[in-house]
Design a protein around this motif. Sequence first.
Motif, PDB file in Angstrom:
ATOM      1  N   VAL A   4      31.316  52.128  36.187  1.00  0.00           N
ATOM      2  CA  VAL A   4      32.113  50.913  36.004  1.00  0.00           C
ATOM      3  C   VAL A   4      31.251  49.714  36.373  1.00  0.00           C
ATOM      4  O   VAL A   4      30.785  49.613  37.506  1.00  0.00           O
ATOM      5  CB  VAL A   4      33.386  50.937  36.894  1.00  0.00           C
ATOM      6  N   GLU A   5      31.023  48.837  35.430  1.00  0.00           N
ATOM      7  CA  GLU A   5      30.229  47.634  35.678  1.00  0.00           C
ATOM      8  C   GLU A   5      31.174  46.463  35.933  1.00  0.00           C
ATOM      9  O   GLU A   5      31.945  46.068  35.062  1.00  0.00           O
ATOM     10  CB  GLU A   5      29.313  47.344  34.483  1.00  0.00           C
ATOM     11  N   VAL A   6      31.079  45.894  37.132  1.00  0.00           N
ATOM     12  CA  VAL A   6      31.964  44.795  37.535  1.00  0.00           C
ATOM     13  C   VAL A   6      31.196  43.487  37.439  1.00  0.00           C
ATOM     14  O   VAL A   6      30.163  43.326  38.108  1.00  0.00           O
ATOM     15  CB  VAL A   6      32.489  44.998  38.974  1.00  0.00           C
ATOM     16  N   PRO A   7      31.646  42.526  36.616  1.00  0.00           N
ATOM     17  CA  PRO A   7      30.896  41.273  36.442  1.00  0.00           C
ATOM     18  C   PRO A   7      31.028  40.344  37.641  1.00  0.00           C
ATOM     19  O   PRO A   7      32.002  40.409  38.399  1.00  0.00           O
ATOM     20  CB  PRO A   7      31.550  40.651  35.199  1.00  0.00           C
ATOM     21  N   HIS A  11      26.899  42.795  46.346  1.00  0.00           N
ATOM     22  CA  HIS A  11      26.975  44.070  47.067  1.00  0.00           C
ATOM     23  C   HIS A  11      28.410  44.509  47.303  1.00  0.00           C
ATOM     24  O   HIS A  11      28.684  45.696  47.430  1.00  0.00           O
ATOM     25  CB  HIS A  11      26.237  43.952  48.402  1.00  0.00           C
ATOM     26  N   PHE A  12      29.322  43.562  47.393  1.00  0.00           N
ATOM     27  CA  PHE A  12      30.718  43.896  47.684  1.00  0.00           C
ATOM     28  C   PHE A  12      31.496  44.017  46.375  1.00  0.00           C
ATOM     29  O   PHE A  12      32.386  43.236  46.072  1.00  0.00           O
ATOM     30  CB  PHE A  12      31.336  42.832  48.597  1.00  0.00           C
ATOM     31  N   THR A  13      31.129  45.031  45.611  1.00  0.00           N
ATOM     32  CA  THR A  13      31.707  45.199  44.277  1.00  0.00           C
ATOM     33  C   THR A  13      33.205  45.457  44.320  1.00  0.00           C
ATOM     34  O   THR A  13      33.929  45.111  43.389  1.00  0.00           O
ATOM     35  CB  THR A  13      31.004  46.366  43.554  1.00  0.00           C
ATOM     36  N   THR A  14      33.683  46.075  45.379  1.00  0.00           N
ATOM     37  CA  THR A  14      35.108  46.430  45.438  1.00  0.00           C
ATOM     38  C   THR A  14      35.966  45.316  46.012  1.00  0.00           C
ATOM     39  O   THR A  14      37.172  45.498  46.176  1.00  0.00           O
ATOM     40  CB  THR A  14      35.305  47.690  46.305  1.00  0.00           C
ATOM     41  N   ARG A  15      35.383  44.177  46.335  1.00  0.00           N
ATOM     42  CA  ARG A  15      36.176  43.086  46.904  1.00  0.00           C
ATOM     43  C   ARG A  15      37.167  42.513  45.899  1.00  0.00           C
ATOM     44  O   ARG A  15      38.307  42.243  46.264  1.00  0.00           O
ATOM     45  CB  ARG A  15      35.266  41.991  47.458  1.00  0.00           C
ATOM     46  N   PRO A  16      36.799  42.297  44.603  1.00  0.00           N
ATOM     47  CA  PRO A  16      37.832  41.838  43.670  1.00  0.00           C
ATOM     48  C   PRO A  16      38.951  42.859  43.559  1.00  0.00           C
ATOM     49  O   PRO A  16      38.711  44.070  43.576  1.00  0.00           O
ATOM     50  CB  PRO A  16      37.069  41.703  42.342  1.00  0.00           C
ATOM     51  N   SER A  37      40.700  47.792  31.991  1.00  0.00           N
ATOM     52  CA  SER A  37      41.065  46.628  31.173  1.00  0.00           C
ATOM     53  C   SER A  37      41.096  45.330  31.963  1.00  0.00           C
ATOM     54  O   SER A  37      40.878  44.246  31.412  1.00  0.00           O
ATOM     55  CB  SER A  37      42.428  46.861  30.510  1.00  0.00           C
ATOM     56  N   CYS A  38      41.368  45.418  33.276  1.00  0.00           N
ATOM     57  CA  CYS A  38      41.437  44.180  34.070  1.00  0.00           C
ATOM     58  C   CYS A  38      40.077  43.499  34.189  1.00  0.00           C
ATOM     59  O   CYS A  38      39.997  42.309  34.513  1.00  0.00           O
ATOM     60  CB  CYS A  38      42.001  44.473  35.462  1.00  0.00           C
ATOM     61  N   LEU A  39      38.992  44.235  33.924  1.00  0.00           N
ATOM     62  CA  LEU A  39      37.654  43.628  33.999  1.00  0.00           C
ATOM     63  C   LEU A  39      37.479  42.533  32.943  1.00  0.00           C
ATOM     64  O   LEU A  39      36.687  41.602  33.140  1.00  0.00           O
ATOM     65  CB  LEU A  39      36.577  44.696  33.811  1.00  0.00           C
ATOM     66  N   ASP A  40      38.211  42.650  31.840  1.00  0.00           N
ATOM     67  CA  ASP A  40      38.077  41.649  30.771  1.00  0.00           C
ATOM     68  C   ASP A  40      38.573  40.281  31.206  1.00  0.00           C
ATOM     69  O   ASP A  40      38.183  39.256  30.637  1.00  0.00           O
ATOM     70  CB  ASP A  40      38.857  42.103  29.531  1.00  0.00           C
ATOM     71  N   ASP A  41      39.465  40.251  32.203  1.00  0.00           N
ATOM     72  CA  ASP A  41      40.037  38.982  32.668  1.00  0.00           C
ATOM     73  C   ASP A  41      39.261  38.367  33.825  1.00  0.00           C
ATOM     74  O   ASP A  41      39.575  37.257  34.261  1.00  0.00           O
ATOM     75  CB  ASP A  41      41.492  39.193  33.113  1.00  0.00           C
TER      76      ASP A  41
END
Length: 204
Positions: A4-7, A11-16, A37-41
């Motif tokens: 899963v690529e989070v834009p 380092h704190f990828t899980t913070r969003p 799907s929430c990554l698109d927003d």
Amino acid sequence: SFLVEVPATGHFTTRPACAAGIMAEFLRSPERAPDQSCLDDMAHIDFVTDYKATPAVYALYQEVDAGRYGGLIAPSLAILILIIAVLAYPIAWIGRKLDQQASEHTTQRRMAWFAAVLMVGGTAALTMAVTQSFNRSVALLALGLVGPTVWVAPLIVLGLLIALLAMVQVIRKPKDTGTVTGIAVVLGAGIALSVSLTVLGLLF
């Protein structure tokens, strides 16, 4: 496993909340690909490469944030006077037309009005630039301004020169105290605005 690529994260990828939800869903059902799907927003990183280097804006922001408004008094009063001039000259022109009063200083009054319009326009461009920069990031103010900064100095300086020319011309003609006073007020406000913005580092 699932990639899963989070834009726009470090380092704190899980913070969003979106990324945290994806991870929680995976932990509940590791055999099924989580809904991404929430990554698109999510907002992407907005790189700013075209800006006018004006670090003085951030210094002024810090002063205002600390409750010190001394640096804004002179330019604010000058802008207020120029806005009044922009509104007053057309009203006075209408009054003279209704009274059928002829005058030798019509051209100079128009020049003074146009000068005030130009200087108000330059100030409006500066205000828009500060607002756009602030809305992007307060940190951006430490570097400079984005937006219509290219119009600030030319409009204000040109307006000041036109007001000066109008004053020179009106002095050479038979004196009209009202006209001389009006142009002098516009010229004085323009000088005050130019000097104060230059001292603040916002004009040049």
